[in-house]
Design a protein around this motif. Structure first.
Motif, short mmCIF file in Angstrom:
data_model
loop_
_atom_site.label_atom_id
_atom_site.label_comp_id
_atom_site.label_asym_id
_atom_site.label_seq_id
_atom_site.Cartn_x
_atom_site.Cartn_y
_atom_site.Cartn_z
N THR A 12 5.73 12.14 -19.47
CA THR A 12 6.47 11.27 -18.89
C THR A 12 5.99 9.76 -18.62
O THR A 12 6.42 9.08 -18.06
N ARG A 35 5.85 16.19 -14.44
CA ARG A 35 6.51 16.71 -13.25
C ARG A 35 8.09 16.44 -13.10
O ARG A 35 8.83 17.08 -12.51
N ARG A 36 8.55 15.12 -13.61
CA ARG A 36 9.83 14.83 -13.43
C ARG A 36 10.78 15.69 -14.40
O ARG A 36 10.33 16.20 -15.35
N TYR A 139 -11.05 6.56 -8.27
CA TYR A 139 -10.65 6.93 -9.47
C TYR A 139 -11.50 7.39 -10.67
O TYR A 139 -11.63 8.48 -11.25
N LYS A 143 -12.06 11.08 -12.24
CA LYS A 143 -12.21 11.22 -13.71
C LYS A 143 -13.36 11.95 -14.32
O LYS A 143 -13.36 12.72 -15.25
N1 LIG Z 1 -3.31 3.45 -18.97
C1 LIG Z 1 -4.54 3.20 -18.78
O1 LIG Z 1 -4.98 1.78 -19.22
C2 LIG Z 1 -5.66 4.18 -19.10
C3 LIG Z 1 -6.76 3.78 -19.19
C4 LIG Z 1 -7.77 4.69 -19.31
C5 LIG Z 1 -7.66 6.16 -19.17
N2 LIG Z 1 -6.30 6.53 -18.92
C6 LIG Z 1 -5.75 7.82 -18.79
O2 LIG Z 1 -4.85 8.12 -19.49
C7 LIG Z 1 -3.98 9.14 -18.90
C8 LIG Z 1 -2.41 8.78 -19.12
O3 LIG Z 1 -2.30 7.32 -18.54
P1 LIG Z 1 -1.00 6.68 -18.34
O4 LIG Z 1 -1.49 5.31 -18.22
O5 LIG Z 1 -0.14 7.36 -19.48
O6 LIG Z 1 -0.59 7.38 -16.99
P2 LIG Z 1 0.98 7.38 -16.28
O7 LIG Z 1 1.76 6.52 -16.81
O8 LIG Z 1 0.63 7.02 -14.75
O9 LIG Z 1 1.23 8.94 -16.29
C9 LIG Z 1 0.69 10.19 -15.88
C10 LIG Z 1 1.49 11.35 -16.31
O10 LIG Z 1 0.67 12.28 -15.45
C11 LIG Z 1 1.85 13.28 -14.91
N3 LIG Z 1 1.07 13.86 -13.84
C12 LIG Z 1 0.46 13.36 -12.86
N4 LIG Z 1 0.00 14.15 -12.03
C13 LIG Z 1 0.83 15.54 -12.43
C14 LIG Z 1 0.70 16.95 -12.13
N5 LIG Z 1 -0.03 17.38 -10.84
N6 LIG Z 1 1.06 17.82 -12.69
C15 LIG Z 1 1.53 17.63 -13.95
N7 LIG Z 1 1.71 16.21 -14.42
C16 LIG Z 1 1.23 15.28 -13.78
C17 LIG Z 1 2.73 12.44 -14.60
O11 LIG Z 1 3.93 12.86 -14.51
P3 LIG Z 1 5.34 12.62 -13.78
O12 LIG Z 1 5.36 10.77 -13.96
O13 LIG Z 1 6.44 13.15 -14.28
O14 LIG Z 1 5.01 12.59 -12.34
C18 LIG Z 1 2.76 11.36 -15.97
O15 LIG Z 1 3.54 11.98 -16.80
C19 LIG Z 1 -4.38 9.22 -17.56
O16 LIG Z 1 -5.11 10.62 -17.60
C20 LIG Z 1 -5.29 8.05 -17.22
O17 LIG Z 1 -6.38 8.30 -16.24
C21 LIG Z 1 -5.17 5.29 -18.72
#
Ligand SMILES: NC(=O)c1ccc[n+]([C@@H]2O[C@H](COP(=O)([O-])OP(=O)(O)OC[C@H]3O[C@@H](n4cnc5c(N)ncnc54)[C@H](OP(=O)(O)O)[C@@H]3O)[C@@H](O)[C@H]2O)c1
Length: 340
Positions: A12, A35-36, A139, A143
């Motif tokens: 999501t 989760r949603r 953070y 990680k």
């Molecule tokens: N975006 C960046 O620039 C970036 C850079 C480096 C690394 N990352 C890593 O890449 C990954 C994805 O990033 P993103 O930007 O796509 O993140 P995001 O948009 O914030 O999405 C986070 C996702 O994790 C799910 N989630 C969180 N807690 C959870 C739980 N307890 N159980 C099940 N699902 C859970 C959320 O579900 P719900 O929304 O349904 O609650 C959502 O689907 C993350 O691990 C982040 O640390 C991201």
């Protein structure tokens, strides 16, 4: 070819949602979870489970028939406090790897972050994946502890690959560069003539979402990737001034270098104009940060990271024309009314 079946956690979210579509195009059958409740735009043929990975639910059913896991669920400082970051990253990952049926999964790709290296301790540059990390923020610490959970699973026989992207930008992104784009859109809406930015340039690092998705699919196939971690950055390292000029140019504005780091409209003014834009039909998907250009303010002594390991697996980055890639991202935001 035998059917490949993927489990995508964090589906999501920004990256997970995009990955689900890419996997479908590559012939994977996909089970997605977040989760949603099921997102309305998820393709019909994608199975969906709403589950809190850090809760006490039995996660074994998620693995039914699964050959490849793409673990993207997690939380960052933009949407979670310290306890939630520990829970959504470390605890969720511990539960997920423990539920993996022995010998079934061919590849477990874990999305970590270059934040694990930290910003305070000087590491040898460019930072290689085998350096001892010194995470300095909450953070990055969460990680890094999550990666250690994954390493333990690797030693127990799970064929893992860890990806460490920098800031990801592109269509669908709601924070970081997206917030900076919103900042400039607000100032253009307010008919300001110039965009003030701090005179001291700060080196940035970015990767386009499509390159990150391509890396993710690449390491899911490349046998030499198993058991390894890879930094993911486009290698361009623009300055904050370069980025500000690209953004301002797309809104017909000029950048003004300001000695006062707080130059520019106040938070209250930006909130007011933002409200007027919403009244005129702008959607509120992109985070409006309290500080202007928050994402471009942080200096990082470990900003430059090595991508030699990734390139050695035969991967090539496509989005190396920043002007064009940021331009098409802005067009996407306009088309979707995320900015006016
Ligand atoms: N975006 C960046 O620039 C970036 C850079 C480096 C690394 N990352 C890593 O890449 C990954 C994805 O990033 P993103 O930007 O796509 O993140 P995001 O948009 O914030 O999405 C986070 C996702 O994790 C799910 N989630 C969180 N807690 C959870 C739980 N307890 N159980 C099940 N699902 C859970 C959320 O579900 P719900 O929304 O349904 O609650 C959502 O689907 C993350 O691990 C982040 O640390 C991201």
């Amino acid at each position: 070819m035998a059917t490949r079946s993927a489990l995508v956690t964090g589906a999501t979210g920004f990256i997970g949602g995009r990955l689900v579509s890419s996997l479908g195009n590559q012939g994977f059958s996909v089970r997605a979870c977040g989760r949603r409740p099921r997102p309305h735009d998820l393709p019909q043929d994608v199975e969906y489970e709403a589950v809190d990975l850090a809760g006490g639910d039995d996660l074994a059913p998620l693995y039914d028939g699964v050959t490849h896991v793409f673990h993207l669920a997690g939380a960052s400082s933009s949407n979670a406090d310290e306890a939630e970051m520990e829970r959504a990253n470390v605890q969720a990952t511990r539960n997920l790897v423990r539920a993996a049926p022995p010998g079934q999964v061919e590849r477990f790709v874990h999305m970590s972050s270059t934040s694990i290296y930290g910003e305070e301790e000087q590491l040898p540059l460019p930072v290689r994946e085998d350096v001892g990390p010194h995470p300095s923020r909450t953070y990055g610490k969460a990680k890094w502890r999550t990666e250690q959970v994954v390493q333990e699973a690797t030693r127990a026989g799970l064929p893992t690959v860890v990806l460490r992207p920098v800031s990801v930008y592109g269509p669908g992104n709601v924070k970081l560069l997206a917030s900076a784009i919103l900042d400039v859109a607000i100032e253009a809406f307010a008919k300001l003539r110039t965009v003030p930015v701090p005179a001291k340039p700060i080196e940035q690092r970015l990767v386009h979402i499509d390159d990150l998705l391509a890396v993710t699919l690449h390491v899911a196939e490349a046998d030499e990737a198993v058991g390894k971690a890879f930094n993911v950055v486009d290698g361009l390292y623009p300055s904050s001034h370069d980025i500000a000029r690209i953004l301002a140019g797309h809104f017909d504005l000029e950048v003004e270098l300001a000695d006062d780091p707080e130059a520019g409209p106040s938070h209250e003014e930006r909130q007011r104009w933002h409200g007027e834009m919403v009244e005129q039909g702008m959607k509120q998907d992109i985070f409006l940060t309290k500080e202007r250009f928050r994402f471009m303010r942080k200096t990082n002594r470990n900003n430059r990271v090595s991508i030699d390991a990734l390139l050695a697996t035969g991967f090539h980055f496509e989005h190396t024309d920043l002007e064009a890639s940021i331009g098409s991202t802005i067009t996407w935001y306009r088309d979707h009314r995320w900015i006016l």
